[in-house]
Motif scaffolding. Sequence first.
Motif, PDB file in Angstrom:
ATOM      1  N   UNK A 174       0.839  -1.380  -0.059  1.00 27.71           N
ATOM      2  CA  UNK A 174      -0.021   0.054  -0.032  1.00 27.71           C
ATOM      3  C   UNK A 174       0.770   1.217   0.297  1.00 27.71           C
ATOM      4  N   UNK A 175       2.119   1.100   0.016  1.00 28.86           N
ATOM      5  CA  UNK A 175       3.068   2.164  -0.053  1.00 28.86           C
ATOM      6  C   UNK A 175       3.034   3.070  -1.138  1.00 28.86           C
ATOM      7  N   UNK A 176       2.962   4.478  -1.260  1.00 27.75           N
ATOM      8  CA  UNK A 176       2.926   5.232  -2.102  1.00 27.75           C
ATOM      9  C   UNK A 176       3.850   6.137  -2.215  1.00 27.75           C
ATOM     10  N   UNK A 177       5.146   6.056  -1.417  1.00 27.51           N
ATOM     11  CA  UNK A 177       6.052   6.932  -1.228  1.00 27.51           C
ATOM     12  C   UNK A 177       7.350   6.822  -2.342  1.00 27.51           C
ATOM     13  N   UNK A 178       8.206   7.656  -2.187  1.00 29.76           N
ATOM     14  CA  UNK A 178       9.346   7.610  -3.204  1.00 29.76           C
ATOM     15  C   UNK A 178      10.087   6.242  -3.023  1.00 29.76           C
ATOM     16  N   UNK A 179       9.973   5.365  -4.289  1.00 32.98           N
ATOM     17  CA  UNK A 179      10.891   4.348  -4.292  1.00 32.98           C
ATOM     18  C   UNK A 179      11.852   4.431  -5.351  1.00 32.98           C
ATOM     19  N   UNK A 180      12.138   5.561  -5.974  1.00 36.51           N
ATOM     20  CA  UNK A 180      13.336   5.593  -6.751  1.00 36.51           C
ATOM     21  C   UNK A 180      14.519   4.692  -6.525  1.00 36.51           C
ATOM     22  N   UNK A 181      14.937   4.154  -7.472  1.00 38.59           N
ATOM     23  CA  UNK A 181      16.199   3.478  -7.246  1.00 38.59           C
ATOM     24  C   UNK A 181      16.313   2.033  -6.641  1.00 38.59           C
ATOM     25  N   UNK A 182      14.960   1.950  -6.058  1.00 34.70           N
ATOM     26  CA  UNK A 182      14.690   0.525  -5.453  1.00 34.70           C
ATOM     27  C   UNK A 182      14.101  -0.473  -6.414  1.00 34.70           C
ATOM     28  N   UNK A 183      14.955  -1.111  -6.981  1.00 38.21           N
ATOM     29  CA  UNK A 183      14.604  -2.030  -8.170  1.00 38.21           C
ATOM     30  C   UNK A 183      14.216  -3.415  -7.817  1.00 38.21           C
ATOM     31  N   UNK A 184      13.172  -3.550  -6.656  1.00 37.99           N
ATOM     32  CA  UNK A 184      13.052  -4.929  -6.103  1.00 37.99           C
ATOM     33  C   UNK A 184      11.639  -5.230  -6.342  1.00 37.99           C
ATOM     34  N   UNK A 185      11.069  -6.579  -6.435  1.00 39.29           N
ATOM     35  CA  UNK A 185       9.880  -6.899  -6.434  1.00 39.29           C
ATOM     36  C   UNK A 185       9.375  -6.702  -4.994  1.00 39.29           C
ATOM     37  N   UNK A 186       7.945  -6.377  -4.971  1.00 35.01           N
ATOM     38  CA  UNK A 186       7.498  -6.294  -3.592  1.00 35.01           C
ATOM     39  C   UNK A 186       7.859  -7.148  -2.513  1.00 35.01           C
ATOM     40  N   UNK A 187       7.717  -8.473  -2.886  1.00 39.00           N
ATOM     41  CA  UNK A 187       8.257  -9.267  -1.822  1.00 39.00           C
ATOM     42  C   UNK A 187       9.555  -8.988  -1.360  1.00 39.00           C
ATOM     43  N   UNK A 188      10.423  -8.768  -2.297  1.00 36.69           N
ATOM     44  CA  UNK A 188      11.880  -8.408  -1.828  1.00 36.69           C
ATOM     45  C   UNK A 188      11.887  -7.264  -0.837  1.00 36.69           C
ATOM     46  N   UNK A 189      11.015  -6.293  -1.035  1.00 35.23           N
ATOM     47  CA  UNK A 189      11.244  -4.894  -0.500  1.00 35.23           C
ATOM     48  C   UNK A 189      10.652  -5.576   0.876  1.00 35.23           C
ATOM     49  N   UNK A 190       9.688  -6.476   0.887  1.00 36.56           N
ATOM     50  CA  UNK A 190       9.148  -6.550   2.554  1.00 36.56           C
ATOM     51  C   UNK A 190      10.290  -7.495   3.213  1.00 36.56           C
ATOM     52  N   UNK A 191      10.949  -8.418   2.577  1.00 38.08           N
ATOM     53  CA  UNK A 191      12.150  -8.823   3.093  1.00 38.08           C
ATOM     54  C   UNK A 191      13.086  -7.945   3.810  1.00 38.08           C
ATOM     55  N   UNK A 192      13.448  -6.922   2.783  1.00 37.39           N
ATOM     56  CA  UNK A 192      14.625  -5.957   3.016  1.00 37.39           C
ATOM     57  C   UNK A 192      14.049  -5.157   4.260  1.00 37.39           C
ATOM     58  N   UNK A 193      13.004  -4.646   4.237  1.00 38.34           N
ATOM     59  CA  UNK A 193      12.385  -3.796   5.392  1.00 38.34           C
ATOM     60  C   UNK A 193      12.417  -4.726   6.507  1.00 38.34           C
ATOM     61  N   UNK A 194      12.123  -6.014   6.788  1.00 35.38           N
ATOM     62  CA  UNK A 194      12.055  -6.792   7.823  1.00 35.38           C
ATOM     63  C   UNK A 194      13.524  -6.874   8.127  1.00 35.38           C
ATOM     64  N   UNK A 195      14.412  -7.235   7.566  1.00 29.19           N
ATOM     65  CA  UNK A 195      15.830  -7.501   7.694  1.00 29.19           C
ATOM     66  C   UNK A 195      16.417  -6.233   8.188  1.00 29.19           C
ATOM     67  N   UNK A 196      15.890  -4.949   7.679  1.00 27.10           N
ATOM     68  CA  UNK A 196      16.675  -3.596   8.094  1.00 27.10           C
ATOM     69  C   UNK A 196      15.883  -3.456   9.594  1.00 27.10           C
ATOM     70  N   UNK A 197      14.626  -3.598   9.947  1.00 25.10           N
ATOM     71  CA  UNK A 197      14.192  -3.494  11.309  1.00 25.10           C
ATOM     72  C   UNK A 197      15.096  -4.294  12.088  1.00 25.10           C
ATOM     73  N   UNK A 198      14.997  -5.668  11.743  1.00 28.93           N
ATOM     74  CA  UNK A 198      15.714  -6.634  12.695  1.00 28.93           C
ATOM     75  C   UNK A 198      17.171  -6.082  12.891  1.00 28.93           C
TER      76      UNK A 198
END
Length: 678
Positions: free
Chosen positions: A159-183
């Motif tokens: 549901x995110x509509x913020x700027x994602x310029x240069x983030x060339x990942x599929x949504x599921x990869x973004x999810x993993x990356x956010x979880x990894x960063x939070x961890x």
Amino acid sequence: MIELFSTAHAEAGPRYTPHELASMLRLHPPTPEQAAIISAPVEPLLVVAGAGSGKTETMAARVLWLVANGYASPEQVLGLTFTRKAAGELAHRVRTRLGQLVRRLGREELLAGEPTVATYHSYAARIVVEHGLRAGYEPSARLLTEASRWQIVDLLVRNYTGDMTDVHFAPSTVTDAVLALAGDMAEHLVTTDELAAWTGRFFADVQSRPGKVAAAVRDALARQQVRLKLLPLVRAYEVRKNDYEAMDFGDQMARAARVARDHPEVGAIERERFKVVLLDEYQDTSHAQVVLLRSLFGQGHPVAAVGDPCQSIYGWRGASAGTLDRFPAEFGGAAERTLTTSWRNRPEVLGVANALSTPLRAAGARVAELTAAARVDARIGGAAVHCALLETYADEAAWIADSMVKAWLVAADLPDALPEQVPIEQRPTSAVLVRLRSQIPAIEAALRERGVPVEVVGLGGLLDTPEVRDVVCTLRVLADPTDGASLLRLLTGARWRIGPRDLVALYRRSRAIAAARRGLAPVPEEPEIVPDRLDESSLVEALADPGPAPSYSAEGYARLRAYGRELALLRHRLDQPCPTSSRTWSAPPASTSRWPCAPAPTPGSPAGTSTRWVTWRPGSRATPTAARWAASWRSSPRPKTRSAGSPRAKSTWSRARCRSSPPTRPRAWSGMWSRSPA
Ligand SMILES: Nc1ncnc2c1ncn2[C@@H]1O[C@H](COP(=O)(O)OP(=O)(O)OP(=O)(O)O)[C@@H](O)[C@H]1O
């Protein structure tokens, strides 16, 4: 030195030596190295020793020695390990020996109570529950499972509509990356603001330097730029957890560390409670864990840590071999000891292990080489350690099975016998360790083919059997129409046996459906140029609507139709209540609501053909959270499509989200069914 545990024995010096205790309880006599550790002064102590060198055994013997000599009562002992299994192993050894001691000494009053042996995580959980309120943490906060974490972040990402310029990942990869960063941030006790500020300083520092920026630094900057783009999602995840009064494992450890660091009275209470602390696998402790332990027990308290820098496996989350080096400074001048006898491996194996770990030692790992204990079993099947590089998994499985059979026959001195003819008492036990669970079935089959009985241990065993995996893939396809990989496995599997030509035709059909849908979508200002995830993953839709028969072989078409019908039937059952759902909640007020993901009518398909993925009806059983999510999804604004060439064009994943979120919605939704309401 700590205040000694009441008795005259401790004040007058130890009554029992490690050897006396071992002989009293009929245990193996300790080596001189072990004895020195067991009876070391009751002060901070660091033991650096390799695998199988008797670390756990020595720690259990130390607890026994401390208790028998009156330095601590059993309930004043705290032992922490990483896994429940290791905690169980240490607790078992300590309790068995204490029980034997009670029987031998007959002094039940001194030995009453149980030691506390727990995992680092469960100990942190206890600190948060007992002391969290001091820092404003609700003791009742719910712990999120991995699946719940993923669902929450996945929904935020889609549901995110913020700027994602240069983030060339599929949504599921973004999810993993956010979880990894939070961890990672929790492990390092870093907040989003601190990380943003640090990154800003780093950028400014690099830019202030004259000359060209090296490629490696440019890469690092680019990665950090991506990380900054993820920070709003990490913040949103934090807000969502607060709304739910929930936390994940990372938060729990971070909370415990902050409570201990900022509230010294917690350390005073814990030190009073635990006179002796044992820390297992210390090399793998994260920054947050070290802060927790140092804050509680870091002022010369008798903490004994054991670790092996060559076994450090958590470097990615902040653990480092340097953790062992810093132990004396963190815990107040610890003595360091080592164990050099391996009780588990033969000299040939140790020769290989020592050679392989030489570079680690050269790079600073201060762990001694191991030598085999005299009692290690006689060699079986030759003196060499063999290493094979084989072309296929099947070759590897055959080689392993042949080697094992050979070892059996050599051990039994029956070179021409069949494995089943080797008497049971002459069969050496053997273990096969694998890199991937998926290798297990082939190895198991190869061993059974040769008549070697096999036991597969480990929880994943059943999930990796092909039949069960097919069931799991079927459920995935039903719940997530974008899961083309699972469908491909089923189509090419033993049941449907769809050949490459028909698969290509199905793929073309999926492209046609995706293209037709694009044609029906609101016309963007400028043509879209980036393929999205749905384009790649609508094989499931193509199966439901395979298009004209002549595109396929006759047999292939018939099978595809049959399987499509079967899945459609199963899909109609998706909204049935899950038996584990424990309460009924009224669903949000709406008439029957259909996830708007039906494929558009496309050229060549019967008019009006559509696939209904999931239907939800008022009165269905749903958790309040699921209901809330469903309602918020309905009211959320439709994401915009991206225009090529626009200055701040949304990247691939962002547009993919807009297209793929309706079909994936049921996954988040149906996943909630099996959870009990909060
Ligand atoms: N002094 C001893 N005499 C005989 N056997 C011993 C002695 N010390 C330890 N052992 C045996 O050696 C084996 C390995 O010991 P232990 O499990 O404590 O090693 P570890 O270093 O903790 O292993 P890991 O590296 O896997 O954690 C056990 O079977 C233990 O009983």
